[in-house]
Write a protein that holds these residues in place. Structure first.
Motif, PDB file in Angstrom:
ATOM      1  N   THR A  58      39.906  29.512  40.232  1.00 46.36           N
ATOM      2  CA  THR A  58      39.135  30.386  41.126  1.00 46.36           C
ATOM      3  C   THR A  58      38.273  31.352  40.339  1.00 46.36           C
ATOM      4  OG1 THR A  58      40.772  30.240  42.902  1.00 46.36           O
ATOM      5  CG2 THR A  58      39.330  32.152  42.920  1.00 46.36           C
ATOM      6  N   PRO A  89      33.988  35.179  42.327  1.00 48.26           N
ATOM      7  CA  PRO A  89      34.490  35.132  43.708  1.00 48.26           C
ATOM      8  C   PRO A  89      34.115  36.409  44.447  1.00 48.26           C
ATOM      9  CG  PRO A  89      36.195  34.457  42.161  1.00 48.26           C
ATOM     10  CD  PRO A  89      35.064  35.009  41.335  1.00 48.26           C
ATOM     11  N   GLU A 116      47.383  29.792  40.748  1.00 51.27           N
ATOM     12  CA  GLU A 116      45.976  29.947  41.120  1.00 51.27           C
ATOM     13  C   GLU A 116      45.420  28.580  41.535  1.00 51.27           C
ATOM     14  OE1 GLU A 116      41.769  31.491  39.084  1.00 51.27           O
ATOM     15  OE2 GLU A 116      43.681  31.719  38.016  1.00 51.27           O
ATOM     16  N   VAL A 164      42.030  26.474  44.037  1.00 50.47           N
ATOM     17  CA  VAL A 164      40.773  26.569  44.779  1.00 50.47           C
ATOM     18  C   VAL A 164      40.632  25.320  45.637  1.00 50.47           C
ATOM     19  CG1 VAL A 164      39.532  25.540  42.815  1.00 50.47           C
ATOM     20  CG2 VAL A 164      38.275  26.796  44.556  1.00 50.47           C
TER      21      VAL A 164
END
Length: 381
Positions: free
Chosen positions: A102, A166, A358, A360
């Motif tokens: 991300t 982001p 983490e 995405v």
């Protein structure tokens, strides 16, 4: 015709263990891809930090659109807490997992893929410039700053710049950043006279001064916000004596605050207020108060205009959402780019950045490339 897959490129970057300040092979991957697409690439390394400048088109072109991003990542923490290999780039359940997926290897992969496809399919009358750093998550002294220093010496220029951090809290297209609050961390050291706690009149307790000053700072309203900024904030983050004894008044104690300030202030003006308040407490208590102020970025805002209109129109066309213009959050390298050209930020949803596991959504990476590609189309149309 090019059709560079941003998901595959993200995975390749995640597999590079680029925990700041290590480059981990990320810039080698990007240089190979960009050079193969006709970009002129230059490594701008400084003090052991790796950075990459890439330009397609003529140097000094009247119009140049720039992207900025970073490939360094924060540490993974305890690897046993992860359900996947932090650098495995595993794809499951519709997500690509791994450290930096991300924040912000997917953003870099998306703008690299968009730029490569764009110049191959519709070569613009102008230049496309990419600046990619390995020093954003740490001190940020030899990353984007080094790139901008080199660009100034080399006569390289961006007309507009988009930072691919982001930006959205919950869903794609929710927000863009057109500025950031200023940020400073202040460390205080209080020095008094040590003594026995049964005879406090024979000592001068620095804890009293620390408590008094911290309360005054935390209770003070810096402002009520401005047109583009929420109210400034001050948070006490440490208060420490290092005193293991219960019958001793210590000679010294320390505390720290972190301040995020709006465009109604500058680092200098906030620093002056802190020194004045510290001087008052020192005079009232006889305790010596020393300050160490570190400013990591001044507040700034890019007024709504060409860049925010470009981003907003492209995001709305691809997602159906017109992004809100925001200045919330921490710092980013936009704080350096603002001194070069108008800058804004747009990228993925940031929910899992810096977290264990983490990840995405794969679909978001593909959509982000499409947004960046549309921005390039519209800018050079």
């Amino acid at each position: 015709m090019s059709d560079l897959d941003p998901v595959a490129l993200t995975a390749e970057l995640v597999r590079c263990p680029s925990v700041t300040p290590e480059e981990g092979g990320t810039l080698d991957v990007l240089e190979r891809v960009l050079s193969g697409a006709g970009f002129e690439c230059t490594r701008v390394d400084r003090n052991g930090i790796s950075n990459l400048f890439a330009r397609w088109g003529r140097k000094g072109a009247n119009r140049s659109f720039g992207f900025n991003g970073h490939t360094d990542v924060v540490p993974i923490g305890n690897p046993d807490d992860w359900s996947v290999d932090p650098f495995g780039a595993e794809i499951k359940d519709g997500f690509l997992w791994g450290r930096g997926s991300t924040d912000m290897k997917s953003g870099v992969a998306a703008f690299v893929a968009a730029a490569v496809d764009f110049v191959a399919e519709t070569p613009p009358d102008g230049a496309v410039v990419l600046t990619i750093t390995g020093d954003e998550e740490a001190d940020a002294t030899d990353g984007t700053v080094a790139l901008l220093d080199w660009m100034a010496d080399a006569g390289e220029q961006m007309t507009l710049c988009l930072v691919g951090e982001p930006t959205s809290p919950n869903h794609m297209g929710e927000a863009m950043k057109i500025g950031r609050r200023g940020s400073m961390t202040v460390q205080f050291e209080f020095t008094g006279v040590q003594g026995h706690s049964a005879y406090p009149h024979r000592a001068n307790n620095p804890l009293t001064a620390m408590a008094r000053l911290m309360d005054r700072l935390a209770s003070h309203e810096l402002d009520q916000g401005s047109d583009h900024f929420d109210p400034s904030s001050l948070a006490i983050v440490t208060m420490d004596t290092g005193n293991p004894a219960t019958n001793v008044i210590p000679a010294q104690c320390r505390s720290s605050v972190n301040i995020r300030f709006s465009d109604l202030h500058s680092g200098e003006s906030v620093g002056a207020w802190l020194r004045a308040e510290s001087a008052k407490v020192q005079e009232e208590t006889g305790i010596q108060v020393a300050l160490n102020i570190r400013i990591s970025g001044e507040s700034f805002v890019t007024p709504p205009g060409e860049l925010s209109d470009l981003i907003g129109a492209a995001v709305e066309a691809e997602t159906g959402h017109r992004p809100e213009m925001s200045t919330s959050g921490g710092t980013s390298d936009a704080r350096f780019m603002k001194d070069h050209c108008p800058v804004a930020e747009f990228g993925l949803v940031g929910k899992t950045m810096h977290q264990v596991d983490e990840k995405v959504p794969v679909a978001d990476i593909v959509q982000l490339k499409a947004i960046y590609r549309r921005i390039l189309n519209d800018y050079f149309a």
